[in-house]
Scaffold this motif. Sequence first.
Motif, mmCIF file in Angstrom:
data_model
loop_
_atom_site.group_PDB
_atom_site.id
_atom_site.type_symbol
_atom_site.label_atom_id
_atom_site.label_comp_id
_atom_site.label_asym_id
_atom_site.label_seq_id
_atom_site.Cartn_x
_atom_site.Cartn_y
_atom_site.Cartn_z
ATOM 1 N N GLU A 76 31.462 -6.021 -1.604
ATOM 2 C CA GLU A 76 32.551 -5.507 -0.776
ATOM 3 C C GLU A 76 32.420 -3.997 -0.623
ATOM 4 O OE1 GLU A 76 36.499 -7.080 -1.420
ATOM 5 O OE2 GLU A 76 35.607 -8.583 -2.738
ATOM 6 N N LEU A 77 31.976 -3.583 0.555
ATOM 7 C CA LEU A 77 31.787 -2.166 0.817
ATOM 8 C C LEU A 77 33.118 -1.465 1.048
ATOM 9 C CD1 LEU A 77 28.754 -2.403 3.244
ATOM 10 C CD2 LEU A 77 28.747 -2.056 0.793
ATOM 11 N N LEU A 78 34.018 -2.113 1.763
ATOM 12 C CA LEU A 78 35.309 -1.526 2.080
ATOM 13 C C LEU A 78 36.422 -2.378 1.490
ATOM 14 C CD1 LEU A 78 34.755 -0.628 5.836
ATOM 15 C CD2 LEU A 78 34.533 0.858 3.857
ATOM 16 N N GLY A 79 37.405 -1.728 0.937
ATOM 17 C CA GLY A 79 38.550 -2.436 0.379
ATOM 18 C C GLY A 79 39.456 -1.461 -0.357
ATOM 19 N N PHE A 80 40.696 -1.858 -0.532
ATOM 20 C CA PHE A 80 41.667 -1.002 -1.211
ATOM 21 C C PHE A 80 41.668 -1.260 -2.703
ATOM 22 C CE2 PHE A 80 43.821 -0.869 2.979
ATOM 23 C CZ PHE A 80 43.883 0.501 3.112
ATOM 24 N N THR A 81 41.682 -0.178 -3.449
ATOM 25 C CA THR A 81 41.896 -0.246 -4.887
ATOM 26 C C THR A 81 43.296 0.303 -5.161
ATOM 27 O OG1 THR A 81 41.039 1.972 -5.281
ATOM 28 C CG2 THR A 81 39.443 0.159 -5.356
ATOM 29 N N ASP A 82 43.767 0.148 -6.387
ATOM 30 C CA ASP A 82 45.062 0.723 -6.739
ATOM 31 C C ASP A 82 45.025 2.242 -6.610
ATOM 32 O OD1 ASP A 82 46.202 -1.738 -7.225
ATOM 33 O OD2 ASP A 82 45.694 -1.717 -9.361
ATOM 34 N N ALA A 83 43.890 2.836 -6.923
ATOM 35 C CA ALA A 83 43.751 4.288 -6.801
ATOM 36 C C ALA A 83 43.847 4.728 -5.340
ATOM 37 C CB ALA A 83 42.424 4.741 -7.401
ATOM 38 N N ASP A 84 43.340 3.908 -4.409
ATOM 39 C CA ASP A 84 43.430 4.244 -2.987
ATOM 40 C C ASP A 84 44.882 4.246 -2.519
ATOM 41 O OD1 ASP A 84 40.683 4.493 -2.729
ATOM 42 O OD2 ASP A 84 40.413 2.411 -2.098
ATOM 43 N N GLN B 192 0.836 -1.195 0.000
ATOM 44 C CA GLN B 192 0.000 0.000 0.000
ATOM 45 C C GLN B 192 0.873 1.249 0.000
ATOM 46 O OE1 GLN B 192 -3.432 0.168 0.011
ATOM 47 N NE2 GLN B 192 -3.341 -2.016 -0.391
ATOM 48 N N GLY B 193 0.409 2.332 -0.584
ATOM 49 C CA GLY B 193 1.132 3.591 -0.543
ATOM 50 C C GLY B 193 2.195 3.682 -1.617
ATOM 51 N N ARG B 194 3.107 4.581 -1.404
ATOM 52 C CA ARG B 194 4.144 4.868 -2.387
ATOM 53 C C ARG B 194 5.192 3.747 -2.415
ATOM 54 N NH1 ARG B 194 8.168 9.369 -1.088
ATOM 55 N NH2 ARG B 194 9.862 8.439 -2.218
ATOM 56 N N VAL B 195 5.575 3.331 -3.602
ATOM 57 C CA VAL B 195 6.605 2.319 -3.781
ATOM 58 C C VAL B 195 7.838 3.010 -4.355
ATOM 59 C CG1 VAL B 195 7.247 0.204 -4.965
ATOM 60 C CG2 VAL B 195 4.903 0.511 -4.166
ATOM 61 N N LYS B 196 8.920 3.006 -3.594
ATOM 62 C CA LYS B 196 10.154 3.632 -4.061
ATOM 63 C C LYS B 196 10.903 2.627 -4.921
ATOM 64 C CE LYS B 196 12.538 5.792 -0.907
ATOM 65 N NZ LYS B 196 13.148 6.222 0.360
ATOM 66 N N ARG B 197 11.241 3.007 -6.111
ATOM 67 C CA ARG B 197 11.956 2.131 -7.024
ATOM 68 C C ARG B 197 13.300 2.757 -7.385
ATOM 69 N NH1 ARG B 197 8.216 -1.660 -8.736
ATOM 70 N NH2 ARG B 197 6.075 -0.950 -8.675
ATOM 71 N N LYS B 198 14.189 1.924 -7.817
ATOM 72 C CA LYS B 198 15.506 2.365 -8.291
ATOM 73 C C LYS B 198 16.278 3.148 -7.231
ATOM 74 C CE LYS B 198 14.981 0.821 -12.479
ATOM 75 N NZ LYS B 198 15.716 -0.223 -13.064
ATOM 76 N N VAL B 199 16.178 2.715 -5.981
ATOM 77 C CA VAL B 199 16.958 3.333 -4.915
ATOM 78 C C VAL B 199 18.283 2.596 -4.839
ATOM 79 C CG1 VAL B 199 17.063 3.780 -2.447
ATOM 80 C CG2 VAL B 199 14.894 3.985 -3.645
ATOM 81 N N ARG B 200 19.364 3.337 -4.847
ATOM 82 C CA ARG B 200 20.687 2.719 -4.791
ATOM 83 C C ARG B 200 20.904 2.049 -3.441
ATOM 84 N NH1 ARG B 200 23.904 3.345 -8.866
ATOM 85 N NH2 ARG B 200 23.816 5.136 -10.225
ATOM 86 N N MET B 201 21.671 0.964 -3.473
ATOM 87 C CA MET B 201 21.992 0.275 -2.230
ATOM 88 C C MET B 201 22.968 1.104 -1.408
ATOM 89 S SD MET B 201 22.466 -3.682 -3.332
ATOM 90 C CE MET B 201 23.383 -3.380 -4.819
ATOM 91 N N PHE B 202 22.875 0.977 -0.108
ATOM 92 C CA PHE B 202 23.801 1.569 0.851
ATOM 93 C C PHE B 202 23.814 3.096 0.791
ATOM 94 C CE2 PHE B 202 25.744 -2.450 -0.734
ATOM 95 C CZ PHE B 202 25.301 -3.241 0.305
ATOM 96 N N GLN B 203 22.661 3.697 0.554
ATOM 97 C CA GLN B 203 22.579 5.145 0.440
ATOM 98 C C GLN B 203 22.850 5.820 1.790
ATOM 99 O OE1 GLN B 203 19.043 6.201 -1.621
ATOM 100 N NE2 GLN B 203 19.987 7.957 -2.567
#
Length: 152
Positions: A130-138, A66-77
Amino acid sequence: MSTRLETLEDWAAGLLGQLEPSARNQLARRLGQTLRRSQQARMIAQQNPDGSKYAPRKQRNLRGKQGRVKRKVRMFQKVRTAKFLKVQGDGNAISIGFTGRIARIARVHQYGLKDRAAPGAPDVEYEQRELLGFTDADIDLIRDGLLSHLTA
């Protein structure tokens, strides 16, 4: 990549040993904040540290809702905000991690564990994101931040 991090650590150890404790603390805080921004940008882009996309969410049946359905919400906002993604830095270490209840949710996604979506609900196995992790850029960010601090 871990060898790049170890090489950077060996290279920087002598330089950091020559700094005053207050200067090391200031450097650690600045590098921690820079790394947190990098991790947040990666979460916004929905990417693992290796550059692959996060596994998509499972489809849900929302016909009966019922009510408003939010779609296309990014994960971990909300998870990626500074309120939950904390930085601690002192002269010896920098740590970036999640606090409180969010830490458990982040751990489930980081390692792809089983958890309940709601109290009393059946266990669901989550995809690894993987939310946290090192990249080469980091690693390059750390090196550049260290060099800019030492030359200033």
